[in-house]
Design a protein around this motif. Structure first.
Motif, PDB file in Angstrom:
ATOM      1  N   ARG A 120      -7.463  -7.935  11.821  1.00 15.91           N
ATOM      2  CA  ARG A 120      -6.037  -8.206  12.065  1.00 15.91           C
ATOM      3  C   ARG A 120      -5.486  -9.122  10.972  1.00 15.91           C
ATOM      4  O   ARG A 120      -4.430  -8.851  10.407  1.00 15.91           O
ATOM      5  CB  ARG A 120      -5.908  -8.864  13.443  1.00 15.91           C
ATOM      6  N   VAL A 121      -6.201 -10.188  10.689  1.00 15.38           N
ATOM      7  CA  VAL A 121      -5.755 -11.138   9.661  1.00 15.38           C
ATOM      8  C   VAL A 121      -5.826 -10.487   8.276  1.00 15.38           C
ATOM      9  O   VAL A 121      -4.881 -10.564   7.485  1.00 15.38           O
ATOM     10  CB  VAL A 121      -6.636 -12.423   9.698  1.00 15.38           C
ATOM     11  N   LYS A 122      -6.955  -9.827   8.002  1.00 13.28           N
ATOM     12  CA  LYS A 122      -7.160  -9.213   6.679  1.00 13.28           C
ATOM     13  C   LYS A 122      -6.099  -8.157   6.383  1.00 13.28           C
ATOM     14  O   LYS A 122      -5.515  -8.147   5.295  1.00 13.28           O
ATOM     15  CB  LYS A 122      -8.564  -8.594   6.627  1.00 13.28           C
ATOM     16  N   PHE A 123      -5.826  -7.291   7.344  1.00 11.14           N
ATOM     17  CA  PHE A 123      -4.861  -6.214   7.106  1.00 11.14           C
ATOM     18  C   PHE A 123      -3.415  -6.711   7.185  1.00 11.14           C
ATOM     19  O   PHE A 123      -2.547  -6.216   6.463  1.00 11.14           O
ATOM     20  CB  PHE A 123      -5.092  -5.063   8.088  1.00 11.14           C
ATOM     21  N   LEU A 140      10.661 -18.372  -2.479  1.00 14.63           N
ATOM     22  CA  LEU A 140      11.060 -17.293  -1.566  1.00 14.63           C
ATOM     23  C   LEU A 140       9.905 -16.318  -1.324  1.00 14.63           C
ATOM     24  O   LEU A 140       9.640 -15.915  -0.196  1.00 14.63           O
ATOM     25  CB  LEU A 140      12.266 -16.526  -2.134  1.00 14.63           C
ATOM     26  N   MET A 141       9.222 -15.953  -2.412  1.00 13.68           N
ATOM     27  CA  MET A 141       8.120 -14.987  -2.296  1.00 13.68           C
ATOM     28  C   MET A 141       6.953 -15.550  -1.485  1.00 13.68           C
ATOM     29  O   MET A 141       6.355 -14.855  -0.669  1.00 13.68           O
ATOM     30  CB  MET A 141       7.639 -14.555  -3.686  1.00 13.68           C
ATOM     31  N   LEU A 142       6.639 -16.817  -1.729  1.00  9.85           N
ATOM     32  CA  LEU A 142       5.520 -17.443  -1.022  1.00  9.85           C
ATOM     33  C   LEU A 142       5.811 -17.557   0.482  1.00  9.85           C
ATOM     34  O   LEU A 142       4.947 -17.247   1.317  1.00  9.85           O
ATOM     35  CB  LEU A 142       5.256 -18.836  -1.623  1.00  9.85           C
ATOM     36  N   VAL A 143       7.042 -17.977   0.808  1.00  9.23           N
ATOM     37  CA  VAL A 143       7.444 -18.111   2.215  1.00  9.23           C
ATOM     38  C   VAL A 143       7.435 -16.730   2.884  1.00  9.23           C
ATOM     39  O   VAL A 143       6.906 -16.562   3.986  1.00  9.23           O
ATOM     40  CB  VAL A 143       8.840 -18.779   2.335  1.00  9.23           C
ATOM     41  N   PHE A 144       8.007 -15.723   2.188  1.00  7.85           N
ATOM     42  CA  PHE A 144       8.062 -14.366   2.738  1.00  7.85           C
ATOM     43  C   PHE A 144       6.651 -13.836   2.991  1.00  7.85           C
ATOM     44  O   PHE A 144       6.370 -13.256   4.046  1.00  7.85           O
ATOM     45  CB  PHE A 144       8.818 -13.448   1.763  1.00  7.85           C
ATOM     46  N   PHE A 145       5.755 -14.055   2.012  1.00 10.55           N
ATOM     47  CA  PHE A 145       4.373 -13.590   2.132  1.00 10.55           C
ATOM     48  C   PHE A 145       3.684 -14.195   3.358  1.00 10.55           C
ATOM     49  O   PHE A 145       3.048 -13.494   4.152  1.00 10.55           O
ATOM     50  CB  PHE A 145       3.603 -13.944   0.847  1.00 10.55           C
ATOM     51  N   LEU A 146       3.839 -15.501   3.535  1.00  7.47           N
ATOM     52  CA  LEU A 146       3.171 -16.180   4.657  1.00  7.47           C
ATOM     53  C   LEU A 146       3.777 -15.768   6.001  1.00  7.47           C
ATOM     54  O   LEU A 146       3.044 -15.437   6.940  1.00  7.47           O
ATOM     55  CB  LEU A 146       3.271 -17.705   4.473  1.00  7.47           C
ATOM     56  N   VAL A 147       5.114 -15.749   6.070  1.00  2.80           N
ATOM     57  CA  VAL A 147       5.780 -15.403   7.336  1.00  2.80           C
ATOM     58  C   VAL A 147       5.454 -13.959   7.727  1.00  2.80           C
ATOM     59  O   VAL A 147       5.055 -13.691   8.865  1.00  2.80           O
ATOM     60  CB  VAL A 147       7.311 -15.619   7.229  1.00  2.80           C
ATOM     61  N   LEU A 148       5.594 -13.027   6.763  1.00  2.00           N
ATOM     62  CA  LEU A 148       5.303 -11.620   7.064  1.00  2.00           C
ATOM     63  C   LEU A 148       3.829 -11.429   7.439  1.00  2.00           C
ATOM     64  O   LEU A 148       3.513 -10.680   8.368  1.00  2.00           O
ATOM     65  CB  LEU A 148       5.660 -10.739   5.856  1.00  2.00           C
ATOM     66  N   GLY A 149       2.952 -12.133   6.740  1.00  2.00           N
ATOM     67  CA  GLY A 149       1.522 -12.055   7.040  1.00  2.00           C
ATOM     68  C   GLY A 149       1.218 -12.474   8.464  1.00  2.00           C
ATOM     69  O   GLY A 149       0.490 -11.799   9.197  1.00  2.00           O
ATOM     70  N   PHE A 150       1.820 -13.604   8.890  1.00  2.00           N
ATOM     71  CA  PHE A 150       1.602 -14.083  10.265  1.00  2.00           C
ATOM     72  C   PHE A 150       2.203 -13.122  11.291  1.00  2.00           C
ATOM     73  O   PHE A 150       1.590 -12.865  12.329  1.00  2.00           O
ATOM     74  CB  PHE A 150       2.189 -15.497  10.435  1.00  2.00           C
ATOM     75  N   ILE A 151       3.390 -12.579  10.978  1.00  2.00           N
ATOM     76  CA  ILE A 151       4.048 -11.648  11.917  1.00  2.00           C
ATOM     77  C   ILE A 151       3.196 -10.384  12.083  1.00  2.00           C
ATOM     78  O   ILE A 151       2.932  -9.930  13.197  1.00  2.00           O
ATOM     79  CB  ILE A 151       5.478 -11.288  11.427  1.00  2.00           C
ATOM     80  N   SER A 188      -4.505 -13.628  -5.688  1.00  2.00           N
ATOM     81  CA  SER A 188      -5.491 -14.723  -5.722  1.00  2.00           C
ATOM     82  C   SER A 188      -5.546 -15.482  -4.402  1.00  2.00           C
ATOM     83  O   SER A 188      -6.614 -15.941  -3.995  1.00  2.00           O
ATOM     84  CB  SER A 188      -5.161 -15.706  -6.851  1.00  2.00           C
ATOM     85  N   ILE A 189      -4.384 -15.633  -3.756  1.00  2.00           N
ATOM     86  CA  ILE A 189      -4.362 -16.311  -2.453  1.00  2.00           C
ATOM     87  C   ILE A 189      -5.025 -15.418  -1.397  1.00  2.00           C
ATOM     88  O   ILE A 189      -5.742 -15.886  -0.517  1.00  2.00           O
ATOM     89  CB  ILE A 189      -2.908 -16.660  -2.036  1.00  2.00           C
ATOM     90  N   TYR A 190      -4.769 -14.107  -1.521  1.00  2.00           N
ATOM     91  CA  TYR A 190      -5.292 -13.154  -0.533  1.00  2.00           C
ATOM     92  C   TYR A 190      -6.802 -12.914  -0.682  1.00  2.00           C
ATOM     93  O   TYR A 190      -7.486 -12.624   0.303  1.00  2.00           O
ATOM     94  CB  TYR A 190      -4.527 -11.831  -0.665  1.00  2.00           C
ATOM     95  N   LEU A 191      -7.315 -13.044  -1.897  1.00  2.00           N
ATOM     96  CA  LEU A 191      -8.733 -12.734  -2.165  1.00  2.00           C
ATOM     97  C   LEU A 191      -9.717 -13.428  -1.204  1.00  2.00           C
ATOM     98  O   LEU A 191     -10.553 -12.748  -0.584  1.00  2.00           O
ATOM     99  CB  LEU A 191      -9.065 -13.057  -3.633  1.00  2.00           C
ATOM    100  N   PRO A 192      -9.648 -14.763  -1.038  1.00  2.00           N
ATOM    101  CA  PRO A 192     -10.595 -15.405  -0.107  1.00  2.00           C
ATOM    102  C   PRO A 192     -10.422 -14.930   1.335  1.00  2.00           C
ATOM    103  O   PRO A 192     -11.390 -14.870   2.085  1.00  2.00           O
ATOM    104  CB  PRO A 192     -10.252 -16.901  -0.220  1.00  2.00           C
ATOM    105  N   VAL A 193      -9.181 -14.573   1.719  1.00  2.00           N
ATOM    106  CA  VAL A 193      -8.941 -14.061   3.079  1.00  2.00           C
ATOM    107  C   VAL A 193      -9.730 -12.769   3.269  1.00  2.00           C
ATOM    108  O   VAL A 193     -10.446 -12.594   4.266  1.00  2.00           O
ATOM    109  CB  VAL A 193      -7.423 -13.804   3.317  1.00  2.00           C
ATOM    110  N   ALA A 194      -9.603 -11.863   2.279  1.00  2.00           N
ATOM    111  CA  ALA A 194     -10.317 -10.577   2.356  1.00  2.00           C
ATOM    112  C   ALA A 194     -11.830 -10.782   2.362  1.00  2.00           C
ATOM    113  O   ALA A 194     -12.558 -10.082   3.073  1.00  2.00           O
ATOM    114  CB  ALA A 194      -9.900  -9.689   1.190  1.00  2.00           C
ATOM    115  N   VAL A 195     -12.302 -11.758   1.596  1.00  2.00           N
ATOM    116  CA  VAL A 195     -13.749 -12.016   1.525  1.00  2.00           C
ATOM    117  C   VAL A 195     -14.257 -12.632   2.825  1.00  2.00           C
ATOM    118  O   VAL A 195     -15.250 -12.172   3.399  1.00  2.00           O
ATOM    119  CB  VAL A 195     -14.084 -12.935   0.312  1.00  2.00           C
ATOM    120  N   PHE A 196     -13.553 -13.664   3.312  1.00  2.00           N
ATOM    121  CA  PHE A 196     -14.005 -14.377   4.515  1.00  2.00           C
ATOM    122  C   PHE A 196     -13.933 -13.495   5.767  1.00  2.00           C
ATOM    123  O   PHE A 196     -14.699 -13.678   6.704  1.00  2.00           O
ATOM    124  CB  PHE A 196     -13.173 -15.652   4.734  1.00  2.00           C
ATOM    125  N   LYS A 197     -12.983 -12.546   5.781  1.00  2.00           N
ATOM    126  CA  LYS A 197     -12.777 -11.716   6.974  1.00  2.00           C
ATOM    127  C   LYS A 197     -13.497 -10.369   6.887  1.00  2.00           C
ATOM    128  O   LYS A 197     -13.176  -9.450   7.642  1.00  2.00           O
ATOM    129  CB  LYS A 197     -11.266 -11.484   7.200  1.00  2.00           C
TER     130      LYS A 197
END
Lengths: 102, 155
Positions: A5-8, A52-63, B101-110
């Motif tokens: 779930r987190v990875k995808f 903007l990109m960093l916030v969008f990435f984190l928010v969308l990822g959590f959603i 680069s931020i996503y890489l460790p997430v993919a590895v750890f999970k």
């Protein structure tokens, strides 16, 4: 399951944010009002773009993680490789293509 | 000559190169995954993430506070496209490199890289993209530096 779930969720967010970032590049270069606002917001349009990109990435990822996007979109590692690779490639083509012909 | 400005620029390049090398290290470790190197794979993914993020932050600081005069030299020189194409593309493509680069460790750890071949392919894809984009960034950086040099020669 929780791992997927987190990875995808965040993998899908990487691809979406990369494409959205490329669209924002084109939009701000074509629209001086937007670029002016982005410059005013932090003092530099590039800094605003990054935030903007960093916030969008984190928010969308959590959603996407919370709402189980992996199940509804039937995601797996193989599809995720294509989505992340495709999103990255499309973003690079839009950005480089735009500045090549702009 | 502003030594701080030059040190920042060298650090940006150096951390970027180290990030790419860490990416190659991770790529090889994943290809040879076993019980013995599982911890090394986790560490390598964090190293890539840390070094690329550091390169981004230092490069970003340099770009925002020190690039202006260089930009003016390039744009008035014989290689204005060193800014118009190479710098503009580099500064925006770096966002994608940072996300990967931020996503890489997430993919590895999970992922269970030892048993799942598709998970290994995902991590190899992300790492390969980081290495390729990183090398493109290095190449673009050298064209931008050459653009400044060409601008100064023309004066």
């Amino acid at each position: 399951m929780e791992n997927n779930r987190v990875k995808f969720g965040f993998g899908l967010s990487v691809a979406t944010t990369a494409i959205l970032s490329a669209i924002l590049v084109v939009a701000k270069e074509m629209n001086t009002v937007l670029k002016g606002w982005m410059k005013e917001f932090t003092g530099h349009h590039w800094v605003t773009h990054g935030i903007l990109m960093l916030v969008f990435f984190l928010v969308l990822g959590f959603i996407l993680t919370k709402y189980k996007a992996d199940e509804s979109l039937k995601l797996n590692d193989q599809r995720m490789s294509l989505i992340v690779g495709g999103g990255t490639l499309l973003s690079a083509i839009i950005i480089a293509g735009f500045y090549l012909f702009h | 000559m502003n030594i701080f400005k030059e040190l920042l620029l060298f650090s940006h390049v150096a951390f970027g190169v180290m990030g790419i090398l860490a990416g190659v290290w991770l790529f090889v470790e994943v290809l040879n995954v076993s019980d013995q190197n599982k911890t090394r794979i986790l560490r390598a993914s964090l190293t890539v993430s840390f070094l690329i993020s550091l390169s981004y932050l230092i490069g970003g600081y340099w770009y925002v506070f020190f690039y202006g005069p260089d930009k003016a030299i390039i744009k008035s020189g014989v290689w204005p496209w060193a800014h118009g194409f190479f710098m503009e593309t580099k500064e925006h493509l770096f966002f994608v490199l940072l996300l990967l680069s931020i996503y890489l460790p997430v993919a590895v750890f999970k992922s269970d890289l030892l048993t799942n071949k598709s998970s290994r392919k995902l991590v190899l894809t992300i790492t390969g993209l980081i290495i390729i984009i990183g090398l493109v960034m290095e190449g673009f950086g050298s064209v931008i530096s050459a653009g400044v040099k060409m601008g100064l020669i023309g004066r």
